[in-house]
Scaffold this active site. Sequence first.
Site, PDB file in Angstrom:
ATOM      1  N   ASP A  77      12.431  -7.565  -0.495  1.00 29.35           N
ATOM      2  CA  ASP A  77      11.688  -7.958   0.586  1.00 29.35           C
ATOM      3  C   ASP A  77      11.377  -7.079   1.576  1.00 29.35           C
ATOM      4  OD1 ASP A  77      11.126 -10.970   1.409  1.00 29.35           O
ATOM      5  OD2 ASP A  77      12.194 -10.329   3.395  1.00 29.35           O
ATOM      6  N   LYS A 184       1.418   7.642  -2.925  1.00 24.12           N
ATOM      7  CA  LYS A 184       1.793   6.484  -1.920  1.00 24.12           C
ATOM      8  C   LYS A 184       3.308   6.574  -2.165  1.00 24.12           C
ATOM      9  CE  LYS A 184       2.150   1.614  -0.704  1.00 24.12           C
ATOM     10  NZ  LYS A 184       1.703   0.318  -1.147  1.00 24.12           N
TER      11      LYS A 184
HETATM   12  P1  ITT Z   1       7.763 -11.817  -3.652  1.00 25.38           P
HETATM   13  O1  ITT Z   1       8.475 -12.477  -2.432  1.00 25.38           O
HETATM   14  O2  ITT Z   1       7.254 -12.627  -4.800  1.00 25.38           O
HETATM   15  O3  ITT Z   1       8.099 -10.575  -4.034  1.00 25.38           O
HETATM   16  P2  ITT Z   1       5.847 -11.515  -1.307  1.00 25.38           P
HETATM   17  O4  ITT Z   1       4.524 -10.839  -1.421  1.00 25.38           O
HETATM   18  O5  ITT Z   1       5.794 -12.936  -0.811  1.00 25.38           O
HETATM   19  O6  ITT Z   1       6.373 -11.460  -3.050  1.00 25.38           O
HETATM   20  P3  ITT Z   1       7.484 -10.632   0.662  1.00 25.38           P
HETATM   21  O7  ITT Z   1       7.978 -12.032   0.802  1.00 25.38           O
HETATM   22  O8  ITT Z   1       8.429  -9.417   0.499  1.00 25.38           O
HETATM   23  O9  ITT Z   1       6.873 -10.579  -0.736  1.00 25.38           O
HETATM   24  O10 ITT Z   1       6.472 -10.097   1.719  1.00 25.38           O
HETATM   25  C1  ITT Z   1       6.078  -8.846   1.739  1.00 25.38           C
HETATM   26  C2  ITT Z   1       4.547  -8.903   2.380  1.00 25.38           C
HETATM   27  O11 ITT Z   1       4.536  -7.651   3.223  1.00 25.38           O
HETATM   28  C3  ITT Z   1       3.548  -8.588   1.186  1.00 25.38           C
HETATM   29  O12 ITT Z   1       3.228  -9.557   0.938  1.00 25.38           O
HETATM   30  C4  ITT Z   1       2.929  -7.296   1.785  1.00 25.38           C
HETATM   31  O13 ITT Z   1       1.704  -8.158   2.541  1.00 25.38           O
HETATM   32  C5  ITT Z   1       3.401  -6.728   2.948  1.00 25.38           C
HETATM   33  N1  ITT Z   1       3.932  -5.512   2.318  1.00 25.38           N
HETATM   34  C6  ITT Z   1       4.744  -5.173   1.746  1.00 25.38           C
HETATM   35  N2  ITT Z   1       4.904  -3.903   1.286  1.00 25.38           N
HETATM   36  C7  ITT Z   1       3.669  -3.485   1.328  1.00 25.38           C
HETATM   37  C8  ITT Z   1       3.002  -2.350   0.893  1.00 25.38           C
HETATM   38  O14 ITT Z   1       3.783  -1.289   0.282  1.00 25.38           O
HETATM   39  N3  ITT Z   1       1.806  -2.083   1.156  1.00 25.38           N
HETATM   40  C9  ITT Z   1       0.976  -3.374   1.951  1.00 25.38           C
HETATM   41  N4  ITT Z   1       1.633  -4.457   2.559  1.00 25.38           N
HETATM   42  C10 ITT Z   1       2.972  -4.471   2.090  1.00 25.38           C
END
Ligand code: ITT
Length: 203
Positions: A77, A184
């Site tokens: 997350d 990255k």
């Molecule tokens: P899952 O729950 O299925 O893993 P999700 O995209 O909904 O997928 P999250 O709830 O953890 O995951 O949301 C994290 C968001 O934060 C993700 O959708 C990205 O927009 C942002 N994010 C996280 N890590 C990132 C990264 O390395 N680069 C860019 N954006 C990132």
Amino acid sequence: MEMANKSIFKKIILATHNQGKIREFSRLFAPLGVEIIAGSALDLEEPEETGNSFADNALLKARAACKATGLPALADDSGLCVTALKGAPGIYSARWAEQADGQKDFAKAMAKLHRELADSPDRSAAFVAVLALVTPEGQEHLFEGRAEGHIIWPPRGDQGFGYDPVFMARGSTKTFAEISAQEKQNFSHRAKAFHALQEALFT
Ligand code: ITT
């Protein structure tokens, strides 16, 4: 180069439907000799993210995937925490991109971020990732990684995913979307959290 995998983890379910995370974890786990199976490939149901913290939501996703498969499950997350916005979008980073039809539009989420920041002089921000690894025996492990940096505008670059085009890590002159996946890994919140996991469970 593949390292000997002395851990009990030979096969791990990656409890995510985010293709960007799947690409990054596949690359991170490759040298460990662990088979990674994405939750999305198994059509695993996604639990509602009702937690109030990255850790709560990571645990919720990992527990659901572990229960559904009987295998160790890893969830990530993560999100972008912007100082001038008191940590927003934070755990709501994915939700800021959600459209009425359920699709995600990160160009819109980045524009919202830019609007909310307005002319605030403090552009500092951090990407945060919390990883939860849950085993069928009931073990639960949490690992956190942070990447400090700042928000730039307009967005730059077409690599990576999510908010990468507006985030520049401290000491870098390129956004996360202007560097290769390999590069990255040298800075990212996800790679830092992964290395904590690797140190605790694979060495
Ligand atoms: P899952 O729950 O299925 O893993 P999700 O995209 O909904 O997928 P999250 O709830 O953890 O995951 O949301 C994290 C968001 O934060 C993700 O959708 C990205 O927009 C942002 N994010 C996280 N890590 C990132 C990264 O390395 N680069 C860019 N954006 C990132």
